[in-house]
Design a protein around this motif. Structure first.
Motif, short mmCIF file in Angstrom:
data_model
loop_
_atom_site.label_atom_id
_atom_site.label_comp_id
_atom_site.label_asym_id
_atom_site.label_seq_id
_atom_site.Cartn_x
_atom_site.Cartn_y
_atom_site.Cartn_z
N ASN A 2 19.92 -21.95 75.18
CA ASN A 2 20.06 -21.99 73.73
C ASN A 2 20.99 -20.87 73.30
O ASN A 2 21.08 -19.84 73.95
CB ASN A 2 18.70 -21.82 73.04
CG ASN A 2 17.74 -22.91 73.42
OD1 ASN A 2 18.11 -24.08 73.48
ND2 ASN A 2 16.50 -22.55 73.70
N ALA A 3 21.65 -21.07 72.19
CA ALA A 3 22.56 -20.04 71.68
C ALA A 3 21.79 -18.76 71.36
O ALA A 3 20.67 -18.80 70.85
CB ALA A 3 23.25 -20.56 70.42
N VAL A 4 22.40 -17.62 71.67
CA VAL A 4 21.79 -16.33 71.36
C VAL A 4 22.06 -16.00 69.90
O VAL A 4 23.19 -16.08 69.43
CB VAL A 4 22.36 -15.22 72.28
CG1 VAL A 4 21.85 -13.86 71.85
CG2 VAL A 4 22.01 -15.51 73.72
N ILE A 5 21.03 -15.64 69.19
CA ILE A 5 21.15 -15.24 67.79
C ILE A 5 20.92 -13.73 67.75
O ILE A 5 19.83 -13.26 68.09
CB ILE A 5 20.13 -15.97 66.91
CG1 ILE A 5 20.36 -17.48 67.02
CG2 ILE A 5 20.25 -15.52 65.46
CD1 ILE A 5 19.28 -18.32 66.40
N TYR A 38 19.03 -9.02 60.03
CA TYR A 38 19.69 -7.79 60.47
C TYR A 38 19.74 -7.74 61.98
O TYR A 38 18.89 -8.32 62.66
CB TYR A 38 18.96 -6.57 59.90
CG TYR A 38 19.13 -6.50 58.40
CD1 TYR A 38 20.30 -6.00 57.85
CD2 TYR A 38 18.16 -6.99 57.55
CE1 TYR A 38 20.48 -5.97 56.47
CE2 TYR A 38 18.33 -6.97 56.18
CZ TYR A 38 19.50 -6.45 55.65
OH TYR A 38 19.67 -6.44 54.29
N HIS A 39 20.73 -7.04 62.53
CA HIS A 39 20.97 -7.05 63.96
C HIS A 39 19.77 -6.49 64.73
O HIS A 39 19.05 -5.62 64.25
CB HIS A 39 22.25 -6.30 64.33
CG HIS A 39 22.20 -4.83 64.02
ND1 HIS A 39 21.63 -3.92 64.86
CD2 HIS A 39 22.67 -4.13 62.96
CE1 HIS A 39 21.74 -2.70 64.34
NE2 HIS A 39 22.36 -2.82 63.19
N ALA A 40 19.60 -7.03 65.93
CA ALA A 40 18.52 -6.58 66.81
C ALA A 40 18.78 -5.14 67.22
O ALA A 40 19.91 -4.68 67.29
CB ALA A 40 18.44 -7.47 68.04
N GLY A 64 15.94 -9.87 68.62
CA GLY A 64 16.92 -10.88 68.24
C GLY A 64 16.30 -12.27 68.26
O GLY A 64 15.09 -12.45 68.30
N ASN A 65 17.16 -13.27 68.23
CA ASN A 65 16.77 -14.68 68.26
C ASN A 65 15.81 -15.06 67.14
O ASN A 65 14.88 -15.84 67.33
CB ASN A 65 16.21 -15.07 69.62
CG ASN A 65 17.30 -15.11 70.68
OD1 ASN A 65 18.42 -15.50 70.39
ND2 ASN A 65 16.97 -14.70 71.87
N ASN A 66 16.02 -14.47 65.97
CA ASN A 66 15.20 -14.75 64.78
C ASN A 66 13.72 -14.46 64.98
O ASN A 66 12.88 -15.01 64.27
CB ASN A 66 15.40 -16.18 64.29
CG ASN A 66 16.65 -16.31 63.46
OD1 ASN A 66 17.11 -15.36 62.85
ND2 ASN A 66 17.22 -17.49 63.44
N GLN A 67 13.39 -13.62 65.95
CA GLN A 67 11.99 -13.24 66.12
C GLN A 67 11.64 -12.18 65.08
O GLN A 67 12.51 -11.48 64.56
CB GLN A 67 11.76 -12.69 67.52
CG GLN A 67 11.97 -13.72 68.61
CD GLN A 67 11.70 -13.12 69.97
OE1 GLN A 67 10.71 -12.44 70.16
NE2 GLN A 67 12.60 -13.36 70.89
N GLN A 68 10.36 -12.07 64.79
CA GLN A 68 9.92 -11.12 63.78
C GLN A 68 9.13 -9.99 64.39
O GLN A 68 8.25 -10.21 65.22
CB GLN A 68 9.05 -11.80 62.73
CG GLN A 68 8.54 -10.84 61.66
CD GLN A 68 7.88 -11.55 60.53
OE1 GLN A 68 8.54 -12.17 59.72
NE2 GLN A 68 6.56 -11.49 60.49
N ALA A 69 9.46 -8.78 63.99
CA ALA A 69 8.68 -7.60 64.35
C ALA A 69 7.88 -7.20 63.11
O ALA A 69 8.24 -7.54 61.98
CB ALA A 69 9.59 -6.46 64.78
#
Length: 112
Positions: free
Chosen positions: A6-9, A70-72, A100-105
Motif C-alpha cells: 500500500n502507498a506510504v502516507i 502532520y508529518h510522522a 505515519g499512515n494516518n494512524q493516531q497517537a
C-alpha cells in the motif's frame, strides 16, 4: 513484487487529552468544558520547511484536541488552562511520537 503493498502516507494524527489540576478540589479534571475554564488551549509544534511552526487551539474549542495531517515523527506539545475559581494557569508539556499512515497517537497532558 511491489513493496510496500500500500502507498506510504507520511502523515498521522494526534489526540490530546488535558488533565488539569483543580487546586480547590485537590484533583485532576479530565478535559474540562469551556464553561469551566477562563482560558485553555494546546499548541502542537511541527517542522515547516526546516523551521519550527506551532498550531494553536484556544477557547471556544473544547478538548480533547485533535491535530490531523502532520508529518510522522517526534513533536512537542504544550498546554495551558485556567479553571474558574483557581488562581493562576496550570501548564504542561510533552514530546510525543506521531505515527505515519494516518494512524493516531494519543497523549494525556497533565497540567499543574
Amino acid at each position: 513484487m511491489v513493496y510496500p503493498p500500500n502507498a506510504v502516507i507520511p502523515t498521522g494524527r494526534l489526540l490530546v487529552n488535558l488533565y488539569v489540576w483543580d487546586t480547590t478540589a485537590g484533583l485532576y479534571r479530565l478535559n474540562p468544558a469551556a464553561a469551566q475554564a477562563t482560558a485553555m488551549g494546546v499548541t502542537f509544534y511541527h517542522s515547516n520547511n526546516g523551521s519550527q511552526a506551532g498550531v494553536s487551539t484556544a477557547l471556544p474549542l473544547a478538548p480533547p484536541y485533535s491535530f490531523n495531517g502532520y508529518h510522522a515523527g517526534l513533536h512537542a506539545v504544550t498546554g495551558t488552562c485556567t479553571l474558574v475559581g483557581s488562581p493562576g494557569a496550570a501548564t504542561g508539556q510533552a514530546v510525543v511520537y506521531v505515527p505515519g499512515n494516518n494512524q493516531q497517537a494519543q497523549v494525556n497532558l497533565y497540567l499543574r
